[in-house]
Motif scaffolding. Sequence first.
Motif, mmCIF file in Angstrom:
data_model
loop_
_atom_site.group_PDB
_atom_site.id
_atom_site.type_symbol
_atom_site.label_atom_id
_atom_site.label_comp_id
_atom_site.label_asym_id
_atom_site.label_seq_id
_atom_site.Cartn_x
_atom_site.Cartn_y
_atom_site.Cartn_z
ATOM 1 N N LEU A 253 0.819 -1.206 0.000
ATOM 2 C CA LEU A 253 0.000 0.000 0.000
ATOM 3 C C LEU A 253 0.857 1.262 0.000
ATOM 4 O O LEU A 253 0.491 2.270 -0.613
ATOM 5 C CB LEU A 253 -0.934 -0.007 1.216
ATOM 6 N N SER A 254 2.012 1.211 0.680
ATOM 7 C CA SER A 254 2.921 2.358 0.671
ATOM 8 C C SER A 254 3.463 2.614 -0.738
ATOM 9 O O SER A 254 3.591 3.763 -1.171
ATOM 10 C CB SER A 254 4.073 2.136 1.649
ATOM 11 N N SER A 255 3.767 1.536 -1.441
ATOM 12 C CA SER A 255 4.241 1.678 -2.826
ATOM 13 C C SER A 255 3.169 2.295 -3.713
ATOM 14 O O SER A 255 3.450 3.169 -4.546
ATOM 15 C CB SER A 255 4.658 0.314 -3.386
ATOM 16 N N LEU A 256 1.922 1.862 -3.531
ATOM 17 C CA LEU A 256 0.822 2.434 -4.301
ATOM 18 C C LEU A 256 0.630 3.911 -3.966
ATOM 19 O O LEU A 256 0.324 4.729 -4.842
ATOM 20 C CB LEU A 256 -0.468 1.660 -4.027
ATOM 21 N N LEU A 257 0.805 4.255 -2.701
ATOM 22 C CA LEU A 257 0.667 5.654 -2.296
ATOM 23 C C LEU A 257 1.732 6.520 -2.951
ATOM 24 O O LEU A 257 1.451 7.635 -3.420
ATOM 25 C CB LEU A 257 0.757 5.769 -0.772
ATOM 26 N N ILE A 258 2.968 6.022 -3.009
ATOM 27 C CA ILE A 258 4.051 6.767 -3.660
ATOM 28 C C ILE A 258 3.753 6.936 -5.147
ATOM 29 O O ILE A 258 3.949 8.016 -5.720
ATOM 30 C CB ILE A 258 5.397 6.047 -3.444
ATOM 31 N N ILE B 294 3.305 10.522 -7.186
ATOM 32 C CA ILE B 294 4.040 10.842 -8.418
ATOM 33 C C ILE B 294 3.069 11.156 -9.554
ATOM 34 O O ILE B 294 3.269 12.107 -10.325
ATOM 35 C CB ILE B 294 4.961 9.667 -8.807
ATOM 36 N N ALA B 295 2.009 10.372 -9.659
ATOM 37 C CA ALA B 295 1.025 10.591 -10.719
ATOM 38 C C ALA B 295 0.343 11.947 -10.585
ATOM 39 O O ALA B 295 0.016 12.595 -11.587
ATOM 40 C CB ALA B 295 -0.015 9.478 -10.699
ATOM 41 N N LEU B 296 0.118 12.396 -9.353
ATOM 42 C CA LEU B 296 -0.492 13.708 -9.146
ATOM 43 C C LEU B 296 0.477 14.840 -9.462
ATOM 44 O O LEU B 296 0.074 15.923 -9.894
ATOM 45 C CB LEU B 296 -0.977 13.831 -7.700
ATOM 46 N N MET B 297 1.758 14.598 -9.249
ATOM 47 C CA MET B 297 2.751 15.649 -9.455
ATOM 48 C C MET B 297 3.108 15.853 -10.923
ATOM 49 O O MET B 297 3.402 16.982 -11.347
ATOM 50 C CB MET B 297 4.021 15.329 -8.659
#
Length: 280
Positions: free
Chosen positions: A126-131, A135-138
Amino acid sequence: MIFTLMLLLIPVSLILEYAVHAPPLWIFATAVLAIVPLAEWIRKSTEQLAERLGSAIGGLLNVTFGNMAELILALFVLYGGHAEVVKAQITGAIIGNSLLGLGFAIVIGTFGRPVQRFNQASAGRLSSLLILAVIALMIPALFDYTESSVTGAAHASVLDERLSLGVAVVLIVVYLANLVYSLITHRDTFAADEETTGARASEPDVERKAHWPVWKILAIMIGATAITAVEAELVSGALEATSARLGVTTFFLGITVLAVVGNAAEYVSAIYFARKDRMD
């Protein structure tokens, strides 16, 4: 008990809109608050269904349908032409889930417990998905800041929209891949959750047996989702007038009120399970 009483806001909001023709502020307030108990009933029905399917599938169901009220609200607000409000709502949801919801869950869950444990593999995934989500938002934002000064605002806007759509598709694919990874290819890796939950099932304060029949679960899920759509339409219709009446922007209402309301059931669910020492 409070969520049951809040269900009375559903007929109140409908009467204010279609019979009394009350000011938009009253319609907005009652419709927004009416979504909270509906989201809670959706959560309850998915929790009952999760008891039958196990914690791995059940957790994903809780997450997916727990966001149903927020998703429906965002779709109707977007249909009303308030794209900036939807952006604010999603931003507020990210902040609220990662800070407010998680913070409350940890604080309340640790009362009387020196240690709380969770599945390391699941937390890492889940932490990997959050990262990846961060990145996708940035990426579109960074592209917008850099490209607009090179190619011009008009051309950059077109490219920015295409990039945003591409990123959105990638995020959806990643989410679907996560489902396959969790439920099919690496299901044994996350089976520890089942064993831990099963061990706690013998505790007197943890009830694991499903009491609702399947027909009741599906009826509540479908009915609550449909009524949520009606209330979301009322919220969308009264959004601009309410912001003008309160003297705030629609963006502010999205990042605060709509974000918290759309995730209220998730906060309650997270705190509930954390208190039961089921952090996973």
